[in-house]
Every structure is written in structure tokens, then in C-alpha cells.
Design a protein around this motif. Structure first.
Motif, PDB file in Angstrom:
ATOM      1  N   LEU A  60      69.033  -8.169 -88.053  1.00 32.39           N
ATOM      2  CA  LEU A  60      69.765  -8.710 -86.921  1.00 32.39           C
ATOM      3  C   LEU A  60      68.852  -9.590 -86.073  1.00 32.39           C
ATOM      4  N   GLY A  61      69.404 -10.689 -85.550  1.00 31.16           N
ATOM      5  CA  GLY A  61      68.629 -11.547 -84.668  1.00 31.16           C
ATOM      6  C   GLY A  61      68.153 -10.769 -83.456  1.00 31.16           C
ATOM      7  N   LYS A  62      69.030  -9.906 -82.957  1.00 33.27           N
ATOM      8  CA  LYS A  62      68.686  -9.096 -81.796  1.00 33.27           C
ATOM      9  C   LYS A  62      67.483  -8.193 -82.095  1.00 33.27           C
ATOM     10  N   THR A  63      67.471  -7.652 -83.302  1.00 34.77           N
ATOM     11  CA  THR A  63      66.374  -6.773 -83.699  1.00 34.77           C
ATOM     12  C   THR A  63      65.064  -7.549 -83.772  1.00 34.77           C
ATOM     13  N   ALA A  64      65.128  -8.760 -84.365  1.00 33.85           N
ATOM     14  CA  ALA A  64      63.929  -9.595 -84.457  1.00 33.85           C
ATOM     15  C   ALA A  64      63.396  -9.858 -83.048  1.00 33.85           C
ATOM     16  N   GLY A  65      64.316 -10.180 -82.132  1.00 36.03           N
ATOM     17  CA  GLY A  65      63.916 -10.434 -80.745  1.00 36.03           C
ATOM     18  C   GLY A  65      63.320  -9.196 -80.097  1.00 36.03           C
ATOM     19  N   PHE A 123      67.558 -14.873 -81.899  1.00 42.53           N
ATOM     20  CA  PHE A 123      67.337 -13.678 -81.091  1.00 42.53           C
ATOM     21  C   PHE A 123      68.520 -13.449 -80.152  1.00 42.53           C
TER      22      PHE A 123
END
Lengths: 313, 560
Positions: free
Chosen positions: A2-7, A311
Motif C-alpha cells: 500500500l502507498g500508505k504503508t510505504a509512507g 504515499f
């Protein structure tokens, strides 16, 4: 991923790095204060400026006092870069990405938070400060060890590393920027040894006093220090070292996803500049201008990574 | 407000009156999924400030930090020292000692071991357990950074033990009930035979906010409505088990069940070599298998599962992490999702990726701002349309709340019989429907020994715990009852069984209940052996409230 996880991973490691950097700055300020013969609070002003929280401090405290500065840097929740704030934010991000980190990493971060929360519950007296700073150092080492020892070397790890080294490059560049006037040959110290206090401030801030001596056989010159902190690829907090790591992790992401983004070009450019410039060309160009551009480039790269890897929405 | 463990629905309902935007009747444990609704505009992002970008700037305050903590009360709350209601303490069934003060068989081996142990060693182990929980991060009600708001649900190290025979009996009853619930849901959203047959009154469904008209005619894959169910069971005697509540929406607490066992395994490895306890660790694997088995028909190749959480501020967030982690799937929020090409897709570092099965831990009304609550920021606009078109499986299906509504509860024996053709194996707690004049008259006459609850948790003033209420409160409640009798049901207080806990002086009996967790797939119903035992740690209390010392226990089902 997930982009959120990468962020979340990226920022978790930025904050972990930041907490360590802030702790090191406190240590530096304290050390200088103890070893200096005349009494001013200059060192705290420069420490606050290096941590990019000088204005915030001034908003809250009318005068610059050692105790207040230390407390502000160590535990003030109003200071997002205070050790406690940085650890809390790192832990909140760790909660957010709990499924992307190992149990060991989570445990180390959570332990660090719980231990520091206890240790920093009340203002820390100067007498106990070293003990607290020691704890912070040990805990940072623990988190780093858990990360290196247990995390899968996948894209997750790459985002952790990007956060770490972007923050570190930013921090070292900031130290150089705050102290650039000390390093300037034009100040009239060409060929002379720097004032002991000044060079110690700089090298202690990057935990590099020993390494510098090894590399330079004790010769402490402005050009030597600037060269060490900017170009020495063996020095783990130098700009070259940090950017090299950023570039390598960007390359891993390119390989893993099979996609090259604008951020790859940006990090390649940063790397190229550090590889082609020399300390002489930097001084010719202007150290301050060079550092300002570098800080801008690093910030721009961070924003581009955020966009390229989604992100945010 | 007090922090606590949710057991019954009544207190929840009182909460919901105070906080209208929070979803109704969410079955849950200690950490209420819907609670996060108040934080929904924040999205739970914990990124940071970039000093290079903001200089000296202060970050946003970030997600709200107002603690909103659900209270909890064990249903049938009474004080057992009230002899009038509970009878003598000795009439209470203790699961270790039985009635005669002896030692029941399932506890023999454990008691043997226990008697050989040193009490102070065990006390020390007990405090180690707390440290273990805190370090793992199993806390609930976490708001902002303040650790004072991170609570642990106390854990007692004495297990609750069930024999294989007892367990088989419970599981048969649960399985029957869960089949009936799914058949009922299918029927209610299709032909409504049970209404036509007059076994359940039409108005009970028609006027029920838990009934979702959007679900009429929709058939979830494999006709599974409730992928995950928690059935709350209490015991009053050797052979007397009652269902207290069915939780068919988003039951929580399973992470506690698993972590309790993990803690016990770490603390007392020798115990598990001496006594054969049925393992529970495969729950996440079974959950994933169960979810995958209900993937939409258009799902080709590998099926992508994700867990949908309201966010990091939700008090059950730990559990959401735990389950996503255990299954090896992504934990997503509404802000990670959008509709892409007729599928719900999540934003990944490589672009949008379609999801086939979403184990959602947010309530129906927050699921889709286009179809339900328009101001919800937690959900995904348009997900209901994708769902109805068969593009995604939602677990549990929307609209399952109609099966665990309190008004429906009293009809469960009829429902079980209607769909299975058998008598219900597990008893209901006797329930008076105040809508019926005779029942109302009885309830009014016996108010001081009954628990009166609101049916939908709306439009009323909460529940009345007769034995705990003053004369004046009862009189005031009587007026409410008479004004809107159809709004209430009443139940007797029960003499709940006890299981010993470890106190400073050794073992002491405390009241317990049990929530087994049930997984439903088109092929089978899987019930994890054991479940979550909740215990009132305070002597004589039936109130399981963490501020009053409510806790949990590991639950063992013995092997053959």
C-alpha cells in the motif's frame, strides 16, 4: 504494498533517525557548555537552529537557558523534533505499518517508546542527563539492529532506508549550514586550526570526532571538516554516503517494480553532483549556496518519492 | 466515562443515544469498531513534518485526541451478594469445584499442577504477563500519544477449562444457530417466508433500522452472510448453557483469545506438555481460507483479501493489525480505496490493485457514503453498487445486523426451528417482550429483579438494571415502559457460573462468560476450540468492566 504503508515506513524511519540526531545535538550542546571557559548560551542557539526549531523555542521561551533548551529538545510535545515527540511519531507510524514490520522491529520501537516515556516523564536534571542520553543511544541501536537482523530485503526495507538516509542527509547538511561561517576560509583562518570548541561542535554533532582524527591524523582544518562531512564516502553521516544509500535504494525499487520515476532522475542528479564536485569547487561556488541547494534538492526528492510511490491520495 | 469491556448491548445503546453518529448495536468486545466514527475526518495518518520543508513549523495537531471510551457492563448485571436475587453464593456453579466444593474432572490435571506450584512464583508470573501484553502492544482505547489512554485488559493466568464433551455440546448448538442465522438472513432479504408464516412479526423487520433495503434481492457469494460470528454464552449449571447474545456484525475479541494463549504458552510451557489442550493458533489461516472461499465469481486467479479498518484511532485497531498480519494481507482504510473498472481497488506503490474480498471492520452505515451515511469519511463511495454487481465480497455482508438485533433475539428459538426443523440446542435467556400486555404487566411487577433493555437502542433512555436501581429510578422507568412498551424487552438476572482467578491469597471464584468465534464458509462452519472467556475480577461482581476489574482468561478445550 500500500502507498500508505510505504509512507508510514518512510516516516517511521525518518523520525527514528531524527530522535537520534536530536539526542546527539543535546549531547553536543551539553559538552560544549561544560568545556567552555566563558559563559554564553551560544551553543544552544546553534543547536536549536540546527534542529530547525529555533523559532518554535523563541515562541515559547523568552530567554535562552540551558535547562529550558534541553527540556525543549528532549521532551517538549510542542516540539515535533524533540526526542520524545520524534519517538512517539515514529511509534505511531509503526502502528500504522504494523503489518509491514517484523515483530522484533515493532517490539524494539514500542519498548523504546515505553522506556523513554518513563525516563522522560519529568524534566531530566543535568546530573541524570547522560544516563538518559545513553538509554536513547542504546535503544536506537536496538531498533537498528532489529531492523537489519529481521526485515525482509524487499521494497518495504527500501522505504525504511530511504527515510533514514533522507533524514540523515538533511541533518548533516543542516549542521554544515548552521556552522558554515565557521568553516569559511574567508573568515581569515585559512591554514590555521579551528577554534577547538567550534570543530568539536561540528564533529560531535555527527559522532565523527574519532573518525575524523583517524582519517586526517589530527589536522583540524575547515576544509578538512567540510570535505569529511560532504565528500567522504566512508563517513556514515556524510552527504555522499547518505545520497549513495538513497540512490542504491531507489535503484532497488526500480528493479523490483520495473518502473523508473522522476525521483530516480533526481537522486541520480544528486549523486552525480557529489561525484563531480570537489571541496575546492564547492568553496569556489560558495559553501552556503551549495548547502542551500542541497537541502532544497533533498526536500524535493522526498516530495517526489511521496508522489511517485503514492504515499498520499 | 470509564474504559471497559463491552459485554451486553445495553450500555452500548445508551452510548449511542449520546452519540447519534455512532453506528448501532455493534457487537464487540472492549473496543468498539464504530467508536472511531468521531475521528473519521482525520483518516489516522501519522506521517510527519519535514523540517526541510516546513522549517520551524509545528505539525498539525493530528487526529483528535478526545478519549471516547465505551463503558461496559455484563449483561444481567447484578450483585451476587444480593441474596434475594442470586440466592446464596453456594448455589452458584463453580466450573472448577462444581456445586459440592470438590474438583470437576476437566480441572483435575491443572489443579494437580497448580497445587505443586509456589503461590508467589505464580503471582510474579502474573505480573510478567502484563508486561508481555504491554510490550506486544495489545492495548485498547488508544487515543493520540498519551500512554495514560492505552489500557490493558487484565489477564488472569488461571485457564478456563472445558472438556471435549462440554465443547462438543456447545459447538453443536452454535453450529445450528449460525446455520439458522444465515438461512434467516437469506430469507429476510429474499422471499421472507418466515414473515409469511407468521413466525416473526413483519413490523419487527420493516421498522428495524438494522434491516437494509439495499440488500433485498442481493445474494452474497455462497449465500454466506456472516463470515465471522461471535456467540456469547453463559452457564448456570453443569448442563445449563444459555446464549446471551449473537454477534453477527463485526464481532471482536479474537486477538485477545489468541494472545492469551500465546502468553500462556510462553509463561507455562511445562503445563502444555502435561495437559493436551486443543490448539487455536490456526485461526488466522482458517479465517483467510474462509474468506477466500467466498470470493466473487468473477475473481480469477489469485484472490486478493484485505482488512478494512476505521483507522489507527479505532480502539480495536490492534485487532485489525493482528488479523491482517496473521493472514498476510493488507490492512486498508477507506482513504486507500476507490472504484476502478468495476472493482474496489487499493492504492499501492505500483498503482491501484483490485480487492476481491474485504473483511471490513467498519459498520454498515459507514461503509458507503453514497448509499448510507453521507457524511462518513470511513467508507468507500460506491462500494455498495460494486457489491451488488458482484465485484467484491464483503465480510460480513451488509445488513446482518437484523439477525442479532435484540428484538429478534427473543425469536431465535423459533428461527432455529423454522430453518433447521429442530429444536434449538442452546437455550435463550428467557425474555419478556414488553409489547405483549401480559409480559408488560409481569415486567412492571418484577422490575426489581429484571434487566430491562431497549430493543433497537434508539428513542429511549437506556436500560434499567432492576436490582441495582433505586426505587425512584424504577418508578421513573415504569412510566417509560408504559409509554412505549414495544421499545423494551426484559430478562431475568442469571446466576452465572464462576471460574477461579489467582488472587493474593490463592484461587478465588469469579463470574465468567464465553465468546466462541465461528467462521462460516460455503463448505463448512469452523469453531475455534475455546473462545474468549471474560471474567469479573471483583469478588461477587457480575460486572465485567475494566474500571471495576473485568479481565480475560485463556480458554482451554481438552484434547481426547
Amino acid at each position: 504494498m500500500l502507498g500508505k504503508t510505504a509512507g508510514g515506513l518512510f516516516w517511521m524511519f525518518r523520525y527514528l533517525e531524527r530522535s537520534e540526531n536530536t539526542a546527539r545535538l543535546i549531547e553536543t550542546g551539553l559538552r560544549i557548555g561544560m568545556t567552555r571557559s566563558v559563559g554564553t548560551h551560544d551553543e544552544w542557539q546553534s543547536v536549536l537552529r540546527t534542529a530547525a526549531v529555533e523559532k518554535l523555542y523563541r515562541d515559547r521561551h523568552p530567554t535562552l537557558e540551558t535547562g529550558k533548551a534541553i527540556d525543549f529538545l528532549l521532551r517538549d510535545p510542542a516540539n515535533p523534533s524533540s526526542v520524545m515527540s520524534a519517538i512517539s511519531t515514529a511509534r505511531q507510524n509503526a502502528r500504522l505499518v504494523r503489518t509491514a514490520i517484523t515483530r522484533e522491529v515493532w517490539g524494539a520501537v514500542n519498548d523504546t517508546y515505553l522506556i523513554l516515556q518513563q525516563a522522560l516523564k519529568n524534566p531530566v536534571s543535568t546530573r541524570n542527563l547522560n544516563e538518559v542520553l545513553d538509554t536513547i543511544r542504546q535503544q536506537s541501536a536496538l531498533v537498528r539492529g532489529a531492523t537489519h537482523g529481521t526485515m525482509l530485503r524487499s521494497d518495504r526495507f527500501d522505504f525504511c532506508r530511504l527515510g533514514t538516509f533522507l533524514e540523515r542527509a538533511d541533518n548533516t547538511a543542516r549542521i554544515l549550514d548552521v556552522k558554515y561561517y565557521v568553516l569559511l576560509p574567508s573568515v581569515g583562518q585559512i591554514g590555521s586550526n579551528l577554534d577547538n570548541v567550534q570543530w568539536e561542535t561540528i564533529l560531535r554533532s555527527v559522532a565523527g570526532q574519532r573518525s575524523y582524527r583517524w582519517v586526517n591524523q589530527g589536522e583540524t582544518t575547515p576544509i578538512g571538516i567540510a570535505n569529511f562531512l560532504i565528500f567522504d564516502g566512508r563517513m556514515p553521516r556524510s552527504l555522499t554516503y547518505s545520497v549513495r544509500k538513497i540512490d542504491a535504494n531507489m535503484a532497488y525499487l526500480e528493479e523490483a517494480y520495473g518502473v523508473r520515476h522522476a525521483s530516480h532522475d533526481m537522486s541520480a542528479q544528486l549523486m552525480e553532483r557529489l561525484e563531480t564536485e570537489t571541496i575546492d569547487s564547492v568553496f569556489d561556488y560558495g559553501l552556503h549556496e551549495f548547502i542551500c541547494e542541497f537541502l532544497n534538492d533533498i526536500a524535493g526528492l522526498g516530495r517526489q518519492i511521496e508522489r511517485d510511490y503514492r504515499f498520499l491520495e | 466515562m470509564k474504559a471497559g469491556v463491552i459485554l451486553g448491548q445495553e450500555v452500548r445503546d445508551r452510548w449511542q443515544q449520546q452519540e447519534r453518529r455512532v453506528a448501532r448495536n455493534v457487537p464487540c468486545f472492549g473496543m468498539e469498531d464504530s467508536r472511531s466514527a468521531r475521528h473519521e475526518t482525520h483518516g489516522g495518518f501519522f506521517y510527519g513534518t519535514d523540517p526541510a520543508r516546513h522549517g520551524d513549523s509545528v505539525p498539525d495537531d493530528g487526529p483528535g485526541t478526545t478519549p471516547s471510551i465505551p463503558t461496559t457492563v455484563l449483561q444481567q448485571v447484578v450483585k451476587t451478594d444480593n441474596g434475594h436475587l442470586m440466592g446464596e453464593e453456594s448455589s452458584i456453579f463453580d466450573e472448577m469445584a462444581g456445586k459440592a466444593g470438590g474438583l470437576r474432572r476437566p480441572y483435575e490435571s491443572y489443579r494437580n499442577w497448580f497445587d505443586g506450584e509456589n503461590l508467589s512464583d505464580l503471582r510474579r508470573k502474573s505480573s510478567e504477563a502484563e508486561l508481555f501484553f504491554r510490550r506486544t502492544g495489545i492495548t485498547f482505547n488508544v487515543y493520540g500519544d498519551d500512554a495514560a489512554d492505552e489500557r490493558l485488559i487484565p489477564f488472569d493466568i488461571v485457564p478456563r477449562i472445558l472438556s471435549q464433551t462440554e465443547w462438543t455440546r456447545i459447538t453443536k448448538g452454535i453450529e445450528q444457530r449460525v446455520r439458522a442465522i444465515n438461512a434467516f438472513l437469506y430469507d429476510i432479504y429474499h422471499r421472507q417466508e418466515i414473515l409469511k408464516a407468521g413466525r416473526v412479526p413483519v413490523e419487527l423487520i420493516a421498522r428495524n433500522p438494522a434491516f437494509l433495503p439495499r440488500m433485498v434481492g442481493a445474494s452474497p457469494p455462497g449465500n454466506v452472510y456472516t463470515h465471522v460470528v461471535g456467540i456469547d454464552i453463559v452457564r448456570t449449571a453443569e448442563d445449563e448453557f444459555f446464549v446471551l447474545e449473537d454477534n453477527a456484525r463485526t464481532p471482536s475479541g479474537v486477538s485477545y483469545m489468541l494472545e492469551n494463549r500465546e502468553t500462556m504458552l510462553q509463561m507455562f510451557p511445562e503445563l502444555f506438555t502435561r495437559i493436551k489442550v486443543q490448539p487455536i493458533q490456526d485461526y488466522p489461516t482458517n479465517l483467510l481460507r474462509s474468506l477466500t472461499a467466498t470470493a466473487p465469481r468473477n475473481c480469477t486467479g489469485e484472490c486478493t483479501v484485505a482488512v478494512l479498518t476505521p483507522g489507527v484511532h479505532n480502539s480495536a485497531y490492534f485487532e485489525h493489525i493482528f488479523l491482517a498480519d496473521g493472514m498476510g494481507v493488507d490492512l486498508v482504510e477507506g482513504s486507500d480505496l476507490r472504484v476502478v473498472d468495476g472493482k474496489i481497488a487499493m492504492r499501492t506503490t505500483e498503482g491501484y490493485k483490485a480487492i476481491d474480498v474485504l473483511y471490513r471492520r467498519i459498520d454498515d452505515e459507514f461503509l458507503d457514503p453514497l448509499n448510507f451515511s453521507p457524511d462518513s469519511m470511513l467508507g468507500i463511495p460506491g462500494i455498495m453498487d460494486i457489491y451488488r454487481a458482484g465485484g467484491i465480497t464483503l465480510a460480513n455482508a451488509p445488513g446482518t445486523g437484523i439477525a442479532d438485533d435484540k428484538a429478534i433475539y427473543s425469536y431465535m428459538p423459533d428461527i432455529v426451528e423454522f430453518y433447521t426443523g429442530e429444536k434449538a440446542l442452546l437455550k435463550n435467556v428467557p425474555t419478556w417482550r414488553c409489547a405483549e400486555p401480559e409480559a408488560l404487566a409481569y415486567v412492571v411487577d418484577h422490575l426489581e429483579e429484571l434487566v430491562v433493555k431497549e430493543v433497537h437502542g434508539s428513542g429511549g433512555y437506556g436500560m434499567l438494571v432492576g436490582p441495582a436501581a433505586s426505587k425512584r429510578e424504577r418508578a421513573a422507568f415504569t412510566r417509560k415502559l408504559q409509554a412505549r412498551p414495544m421499545n423494551y424487552i426484559a430478562q431475568p438476572t442469571l446466576a452465572l457460573s464462576t471460574v477461579p482467578i489467582l488472587t493474593e491469597k490463592g484461587l478465588a471464584p469469579r463470574h465468567v462468560d464465553l465468546r466462541p468465534f465461528v467462521l462460516v464458509s460455503p463448505q463448512q462452519i469452523t469453531i475455534t476450540p475455546g473462545g474468549l472467556t471474560r471474567v469479573a475480577l471483583k469478588q461477587g461482581s457480575l460486572v465485567v468492566n475494566s474500571s471495576q476489574g473485568g479481565g480475560t482468561k485463556d480458554t482451554w478445550v481438552l484434547g481426547d
